[in-house]
Scaffold this active site. Sequence first.
Site, PDB file in Angstrom:
ATOM      1  N   HIS A 455       6.069  11.070  -1.148  1.00 57.01           N
ATOM      2  CA  HIS A 455       7.097  10.774  -2.157  1.00 57.01           C
ATOM      3  C   HIS A 455       7.681  12.057  -2.731  1.00 57.01           C
ATOM      4  CE1 HIS A 455       4.589  11.725  -5.735  1.00 57.01           C
ATOM      5  NE2 HIS A 455       3.589  11.178  -5.064  1.00 57.01           N
ATOM      6  N   CYS A 474      -1.773  11.488  -3.064  1.00 62.71           N
ATOM      7  CA  CYS A 474      -0.538  11.308  -2.301  1.00 62.71           C
ATOM      8  C   CYS A 474       0.091  12.666  -1.983  1.00 62.71           C
ATOM      9  CB  CYS A 474       0.444  10.436  -3.074  1.00 62.71           C
ATOM     10  SG  CYS A 474      -0.025   8.688  -3.130  1.00 62.71           S
TER      11      CYS A 474
END
Length: 558
Positions: A455, A474
């Site tokens: 992301h 992440c």
Amino acid sequence: MTGIGRFRAAVIILSAAFLLYGGDAVAGYFLAHLRDGLQTRLDRPVLSPEIAGNAAILCDPLLLHRFYKERDFRPAWFDQTGISTQADALIARIRRVSGDGLRPDDYHIARIEELLSLVHDSESLVSSYDLFVDLDILLTDAFFACASNLLSGRVSPEITYIIWNGSTREADPVHLLNTAIGSFDVESTLDSMNPPHEGYRLLRTALARYREIVIGGGWPPVPAGPALKRGDRDERVPSIREHLLRTGDLELNDPADPTVFDKEFEQALRRYQKRHGILEDGVIGPVTTARLNIPAEDLVVKIILNMERWRWLPEDFGEEYIMVNIADFTLQAYRDRVVERAMRVIVGTNYRRTPIFSSVITSVILNPAWYVPATIAVEDIIPQILRNPRYLADRNIHVLESWRHDAPEIDPATVNWETYQAYNFPYLLKQDPGPLNPLGRIKFMIPNKFDVYLHDTPQKELFENIRRGFSSGCIRIEKAVDLAEFLLCEEPAWNRKTIEETIASGKRREIKLKKQVPVHLLYWTAWVDDNGQVNFREDIYERDTILSAALHEKPPGF
């Protein structure tokens, strides 16, 4: 004469002794006797006491039994003249597995050579049939073990990664050996088990080079002292100059004063710093000194560890894929096996480590909402709420009654936040898209059991750090629009302009990819780049340490 040569001569002498009865008959008798011995021995997969003291040292007795049963227990490594040339080829290949970062001792080489010596020294060749049987079994077991290790690794990736869902290469070893023997191609068959990737071949070459450096004495240590920069004169410079010469960062030169930190020396130092993933400032400070003092032997080990990691990977990554090197904090997007996009990334902290896995990117979400994982909600956000009751409102974070798709929103003032832990946290915290959303403006969906994805991030300043372990697991990427453009190149309605316009609108939009793109989150601490330079990185998650310990353990049965 070599052990094999003596053994072959012994068998020929045995055949000559029976020549009066017919050469073919002697050869047939010899091979039939071995066949009977193999069938008897494999009913109890223990080698004869002369060799192993009744110790079960075979790597895979069940596989051996299957192999010999399928060939009616005929010997694999003997023919009418004695031990076959394919046995020579196998032994030669085992002796050079160290070039692949493996150990010949793991493939019975010492016991095989001991057998050859025992056969040579035996007073009665006829009584040596048990040794012939052992030798045939050991050679077959060595082939299976070596082929398996070259093909898919000496140890399981789960030793260091806990859970591994990458696809490894596979082959039927019995079919492999039968084919190799039938085509008289044992050595090249084992060679073909190596990973086919250029990255592996380049590391193999680097291994030989760094072993030569070790044999040559490595490099001198660098004493601690004040930082050095261009123009300085210091007694430490000659030893560092010698180090950079041996690693190839500094071309051979003959400065008037070797203690002077000159322009060529600075350029070489910057090349060294770049290869080691440290700040390219051309200054010899504490970090650079520490790297220079890593022994060459340690870098040899690091190369071997990463060669092992290549064996865990698929045969082919495909024409289009994304590779993240967690230890290097970088992402590369490949098309037609060429890097089309490259960027810096932020990975998990040492406390919340980014896992290693392979999956596919299924969709691109523009202006995503953030659904906060329970662990992060409890460990990171609740302490903020307790300090500042307006924390949620200021960041457009909503509290939903549960994770159900139709769960109602509730007033955060009604929640007793102090009573919850990650295991009993019932609510869903959902943050609206916007400039404060930690996912940034783009999220790349990757189905996986770890709930990890790629992301964007609003914290662009963090990319300027050399070490970028700041996330909760992440992967935050530096150039999210570039990656979206790469993934959506076959979507006619989507180009850089439409992507940016949709982001500017603030509206959430999920774009499912017509062709899902493979993504590999890997952990390389040594590799050779496109310029032929060997790169080394710090073992940020201590996975090298665990893997090294596993590789130094003896295989089962040894």
